[in-house]
Design an enzyme around this catalytic site. Structure first.
Site, PDB file in Angstrom:
ATOM      1  N   GLY A  10       0.824  -1.216   0.000  1.00 45.20           N
ATOM      2  CA  GLY A  10       0.000   0.000   0.000  1.00 45.20           C
ATOM      3  C   GLY A  10       0.852   1.256   0.000  1.00 45.20           C
ATOM      4  N   PHE A  11       0.187   2.391   0.083  1.00 45.73           N
ATOM      5  CA  PHE A  11       0.893   3.679  -0.028  1.00 45.73           C
ATOM      6  C   PHE A  11       1.929   3.862   1.098  1.00 45.73           C
ATOM      7  CE2 PHE A  11       0.389   8.206   1.544  1.00 45.73           C
ATOM      8  CZ  PHE A  11       1.483   8.678   0.852  1.00 45.73           C
ATOM      9  N   ILE A  57      -3.213 -17.363   9.575  1.00 43.52           N
ATOM     10  CA  ILE A  57      -1.874 -17.430   8.987  1.00 43.52           C
ATOM     11  C   ILE A  57      -0.924 -18.145   9.941  1.00 43.52           C
ATOM     12  CG2 ILE A  57      -1.370 -15.621   7.297  1.00 43.52           C
ATOM     13  CD1 ILE A  57      -1.241 -13.642   9.597  1.00 43.52           C
ATOM     14  N   LEU A  68      -0.056  -2.640   8.707  1.00 48.43           N
ATOM     15  CA  LEU A  68      -0.659  -1.521   7.979  1.00 48.43           C
ATOM     16  C   LEU A  68      -1.728  -2.026   7.012  1.00 48.43           C
ATOM     17  CD1 LEU A  68       2.751  -0.982   7.992  1.00 48.43           C
ATOM     18  CD2 LEU A  68       1.931   1.225   7.256  1.00 48.43           C
ATOM     19  N   ASN A  94      -4.984 -12.031  14.431  1.00 44.84           N
ATOM     20  CA  ASN A  94      -4.146 -13.055  13.796  1.00 44.84           C
ATOM     21  C   ASN A  94      -2.659 -12.704  13.891  1.00 44.84           C
ATOM     22  OD1 ASN A  94      -6.224 -14.778  13.072  1.00 44.84           O
ATOM     23  ND2 ASN A  94      -6.522 -13.841  11.052  1.00 44.84           N
ATOM     24  N   TYR A 140     -14.216   1.613   9.912  1.00 44.30           N
ATOM     25  CA  TYR A 140     -12.808   1.990  10.029  1.00 44.30           C
ATOM     26  C   TYR A 140     -12.491   2.455  11.463  1.00 44.30           C
ATOM     27  CZ  TYR A 140      -8.325   4.003   8.536  1.00 44.30           C
ATOM     28  OH  TYR A 140      -6.988   4.295   8.378  1.00 44.30           O
ATOM     29  N   LYS A 144     -10.435   0.210  14.228  1.00 46.61           N
ATOM     30  CA  LYS A 144      -9.117   0.687  14.671  1.00 46.61           C
ATOM     31  C   LYS A 144      -9.106   0.796  16.197  1.00 46.61           C
ATOM     32  CE  LYS A 144      -6.704   1.522  10.783  1.00 46.61           C
ATOM     33  NZ  LYS A 144      -5.481   0.769  10.437  1.00 46.61           N
ATOM     34  N   THR A 170      -1.852  11.449   5.724  1.00 45.87           N
ATOM     35  CA  THR A 170      -0.511  11.347   5.143  1.00 45.87           C
ATOM     36  C   THR A 170      -0.628  11.430   3.623  1.00 45.87           C
ATOM     37  OG1 THR A 170       0.252   9.987   6.977  1.00 45.87           O
ATOM     38  CG2 THR A 170       1.517   9.831   4.966  1.00 45.87           C
TER      39      THR A 170
END
Ligand code: UDP
Length: 303
Positions: A10-11, A57, A68, A94, A140, A144, A170
């Protein structure tokens, strides 16, 4: 060190990966490429695992894990709310389990959004926020918040070494041009000389941090011994109208400004208080908005 970056395509992730490699670390990226892009990370000496962290995982041990992995642009997370809610809750769980198993240190990228539509300015880490738990931004904001809770509880209950960064807006090169966020929208509109779209009256504020500063703050936080949340952002607050005017000036654009409806639950003001980062991490942003916008404009001009 052996470092895992979840969301490394990602960014913010791809800039972090580049810095970590330059610093001599062995980096593995785990990403499901829902918003991350292979072109952001290809050609580098890294391992890439194509996987959604919502699904279970089993990893080999890492010294450090950066989490992130989440959609972050309101346009995209509102199109995929369940996925977003789970990335920051189940996904965090996870990764925390893996961190516990292998005794890795883990950093969770939380957000200024956990302050919601804040009633206190600037936002200190001690402020608990003003968040709608059932609104269109809640997938979101609330996930978070739960991510932060899980980090603190794994620390208190199991002794996992956890870090929490609350990242404010950002921007910079490698932002996706169709990300739908304000900086990428305005610069692209200005470069094409098409109208700049301000939502609402443009008096709402944000504080924009250049990507290199954000990445530096994340690395400093990871390598500190501080467990509680730390704001990572640039306190240079401005209205969206001021941002539009700056972008028009920097790009020498002919674009006019047009106004449309403000999205629901859009926060009115946002500005980080960064005394904790200054004191504990000896970090503060170095790149101002004009310099940062110039660099970002260069990137979009090339595209
Ligand atoms: N915004 C805008 N025009 C756009 C995109 C966004 O005026 O083309 C506004 C948006 O309503 C918000 C601010 O810019 O008030 C920042 O939006 P963004 O989606 O970049 O991030 P947010 O801080 O809301 O997560």
């Amino acid at each position: 060190m052996k470092i895992l970056v979840a969301g490394g395509a990602g960014f913010i992730g791809c800039h972090l990966v580049k810095r970590l490699i330059e610093d001599g670390n062995k980096v593995t990226v785990i990403d499901n490429f829902s918003s991350g892009r292979m072109e952001n990370i290809k050609g580098q000496d890294i391992n890439i695992i194509n996987h959604n962290i919502i699904d279970k995982i089993t990893l080999s041990g890492f010294d450090q894990i950066y989490h992130l992995a989440s959609l972050a642009s309101p346009v995209f997370y509102q199109k995929n709310p369940v996925e977003t809610a789970l990335s920051n809750s189940v996904g965090t769980y996870n990764l925390l389990n893996e961190a516990q198993k292998h005794k890795s240190r883990i950093l969770f990228t939380s957000t200024s959004e956990i302050y919601g539509d804040p009633k206190e300015h600037p936002q200190k880490e001690e402020y608990w926020g003003n968040v709608n738990s059932i609104g269109i931004r809640s997938c979101y904001d609330e996930s978070k918040r739960l991510g932060e809770t899980l980090m603190m509880d794994f620390n208190r209950e199991y002794g996992v070494e956890t870090r929490i960064a609350r990242i404010f807006n950002t921007y910079g090169p490698k932002m996706s041009p169709d990300d739908g966020r304000v900086v990428s929208n305005f610069i692209n509109q200005a470069l094409k000389n098409i109208p700049i779209t301000i939502y609402g009256d443009g008096k709402q504020t944000r504080s924009f941090c250049y990507i290199a500063d954000t990445v530096d703050g994340l690395i400093k936080l990871m390598n500190s011994d501080y467990t509680e949340p730390v704001n990572i952002g640039n306190p240079e607050e401005m209205t969206m109208l001021e941002l539009a005017e700056r972008v028009i000036k920097i790009t020498h654009s002919q674009s006019k400004i047009i106004y449309s409806a403000l999205p629901k639950d859009d926060p009115v003001r946002r500005c980080p208080y960064i005394m904790k980062a200054k004191k504990i991490l000896k970090w503060e942003p170095e790149i101002g908005i004009n310099e940062g916008l110039e660099k970002t404009t260069e990137h979009f001009r090339k595209l």
